[in-house]
Design an enzyme around this catalytic site. Structure first.
Site, PDB file in Angstrom:
ATOM      1  N   TYR A  32       6.761 -13.069  58.899  1.00 59.93           N
ATOM      2  CA  TYR A  32       7.958 -12.518  59.346  1.00 59.93           C
ATOM      3  C   TYR A  32       8.598 -13.218  60.563  1.00 59.93           C
ATOM      4  CZ  TYR A  32       7.894  -8.966  55.578  1.00 59.93           C
ATOM      5  OH  TYR A  32       7.889  -8.361  54.414  1.00 59.93           O
ATOM      6  N   HIS A 191      15.551  -1.585  58.802  1.00 57.79           N
ATOM      7  CA  HIS A 191      14.553  -2.347  58.648  1.00 57.79           C
ATOM      8  C   HIS A 191      13.201  -1.666  59.258  1.00 57.79           C
ATOM      9  CE1 HIS A 191      17.681  -5.476  59.078  1.00 57.79           C
ATOM     10  NE2 HIS A 191      16.848  -5.957  58.085  1.00 57.79           N
ATOM     11  N   ARG A 221      19.558 -17.723  57.475  1.00 58.61           N
ATOM     12  CA  ARG A 221      18.117 -17.820  57.444  1.00 58.61           C
ATOM     13  C   ARG A 221      17.760 -17.413  55.971  1.00 58.61           C
ATOM     14  NH1 ARG A 221      15.944 -12.803  56.830  1.00 58.61           N
ATOM     15  NH2 ARG A 221      14.072 -13.379  57.846  1.00 58.61           N
ATOM     16  N   ASN A 223      14.746 -15.765  53.064  1.00 58.84           N
ATOM     17  CA  ASN A 223      13.860 -14.686  52.774  1.00 58.84           C
ATOM     18  C   ASN A 223      13.155 -14.808  51.570  1.00 58.84           C
ATOM     19  OD1 ASN A 223      12.382 -12.385  53.529  1.00 58.84           O
ATOM     20  ND2 ASN A 223      13.655 -10.815  53.119  1.00 58.84           N
ATOM     21  N   GLU A 264      16.301 -15.775  49.101  1.00 57.94           N
ATOM     22  CA  GLU A 264      17.480 -15.370  49.583  1.00 57.94           C
ATOM     23  C   GLU A 264      17.910 -16.300  50.596  1.00 57.94           C
ATOM     24  OE1 GLU A 264      17.368 -10.629  48.856  1.00 57.94           O
ATOM     25  OE2 GLU A 264      17.388 -11.379  50.814  1.00 57.94           O
ATOM     26  N   TYR A 315       4.498  -4.540  50.589  1.00 55.72           N
ATOM     27  CA  TYR A 315       5.873  -4.077  50.986  1.00 55.72           C
ATOM     28  C   TYR A 315       6.828  -4.865  49.935  1.00 55.72           C
ATOM     29  CZ  TYR A 315      10.254  -4.292  53.070  1.00 55.72           C
ATOM     30  OH  TYR A 315      11.655  -4.275  53.017  1.00 55.72           O
ATOM     31  N   LYS A 316       6.437  -6.093  49.807  1.00 57.07           N
ATOM     32  CA  LYS A 316       7.105  -6.891  48.820  1.00 57.07           C
ATOM     33  C   LYS A 316       6.845  -6.628  47.207  1.00 57.07           C
ATOM     34  CE  LYS A 316       7.219 -10.971  51.763  1.00 57.07           C
ATOM     35  NZ  LYS A 316       8.829 -11.432  51.699  1.00 57.07           N
TER      36      LYS A 316
END
Length: 332
Positions: A32, A191, A221, A223, A264, A315-316
């Site tokens: 990240y 977050h 940015r 993601n 994204e 998490y993903k």
């Protein structure tokens, strides 16, 4: 006898969905980071380029906005606007529609005299007149109307008490989160579930960057995650419809066609009049089979998935099938 491959010819033959895809990796590992850069900066990739526009329009434009309307008809909670954020929504309309017309002059136009506006969208065979600040002048309200014109989801952050708060948005294509749940929360709170970002102070640095944005400034940015099938709506609200497939896809022979890299492109804009910060979240999906048509991409994605720490993979939501995806890519 050696075989010479004309890579330029191979690239030229790729479909637009691959040429325009915002490939998110710069190395064979991923962690990240804020990864912020100026908006509209063109990025060259091994397949083509992306990023030259604020509001990208592609082959899925009409189907995406149609799907958004269907999602909102089923679940109006995907639009949230706290009362004090109404001016920010109108600020977004006055900012985004002119930009869209400037980027697509053959198919769109925007004219404004005072608060009276006229918008023409030739792709939708639409012409509408409305008044800035008058919610009743747009059918369904200003935010739903704006969502019917762009493919991006929208999140609005208000600044107060030296912090950012998610106080409005239209999100129909969420990647496993809920706008209705997050509305009214602080940036840090939203977050909180993301592994590593609080401990490594990524969220704090990102918030400080956003707080310093000046009116009219635009950055972006990227993601990413993985999604099974070309499914845009993977919100928490629809979890039972898509989550079970995570446990079975690893053994599916159709995995390369069904598993998609989901990227994204998030634009960050300090709106010029309200001072709110607008997140535009545009979602792109490309199957692993398409990824594999670009040899460099095939190798990088395979190695990123193999190397990704388990807490980030969990998490993903990809921990149960990321090895199968990586193995296929690296063996292709």
């Amino acid at each position: 006898m050696s075989i010479i491959i004309d890579t330029d010819a191979v690239t030229a033959a790729l479909p637009e969905r691959i040429k325009r895809f915002p490939f998110p990796y710069s190395s064979e590992s991923y962690r990240y980071s804020a990864n912020v850069e100026p908006s509209r900066k063109v990025v060259m990739t091994e397949a083509g380029e992306w990023g030259g526009r604020l509001l990208d329009i592609d082959e899925h434009y009409l189907s995406d906005v149609k799907e958004r309307g269907e999602v909102l008809d089923r679940d109006p909670s995907r639009i949230q606007v706290l009362p004090h954020m109404r001016p920010a929504v109108w600020d977004a309309i006055a900012t985004l529609l002119p930009a869209m017309a400037e980027e697509n002059p053959d198919s769109m136009s925007f004219h404004r005299e005072g608060n009276n506006c006229r918008w023409w969208n030739g792709l939708q065979d639409l012409e509408v007149e409305f008044t800035i600040g008058d919610d009743s002048s747009l059918q369904g309200g200003p935010l739903r109307f704006l969502g019917s014109q762009i493919q991006d989801d929208m999140v609005f952050l208000d600044q107060r008490e030296d912090a950012l708060w998610l106080d409005a948005g239209l999100v129909t294509f969420a990647a496993d989160w809920s706008l209705g749940f997050d509305t009214g929360m602080k940036f840090h709170e939203i977050h909180g579930p993301v592994p590593r970002v609080l401990e490594e102070k990524i969220v704090s640095r990102a918030e400080q960057f956003l707080l310093r944005l000046q009116p009219g400034e635009q950055y972006r940015r990227t993601n990413w995650t993985l999604t099974i099938d070309r499914r845009l709506d993977t919100s928490t609200e629809t979890y039972p419809n898509w989550a079970p497939e995570r446990g079975t896809i690893a053994d599916d022979p159709a995995l390369p066609d069904r598993v998609h890299l989901r990227v994204e492109v998030q634009h960050l804009i300090r709106l010029p009049h309200s001072g709110a910060i607008l997140f535009l979240v545009r979602t792109y999906l490309l199957s692993l089979a398409d990824i594999a048509r670009v040899p460099v991409w095939r190798e990088i994605v395979g190695r990123v998935l193999a190397e990704l720490p388990e807490d980030m993979a969990e998490y993903k939501g990809i921990s149960r099938y990321r090895k199968a995806a990586s193995d296929w890519l690296l063996a292709t």
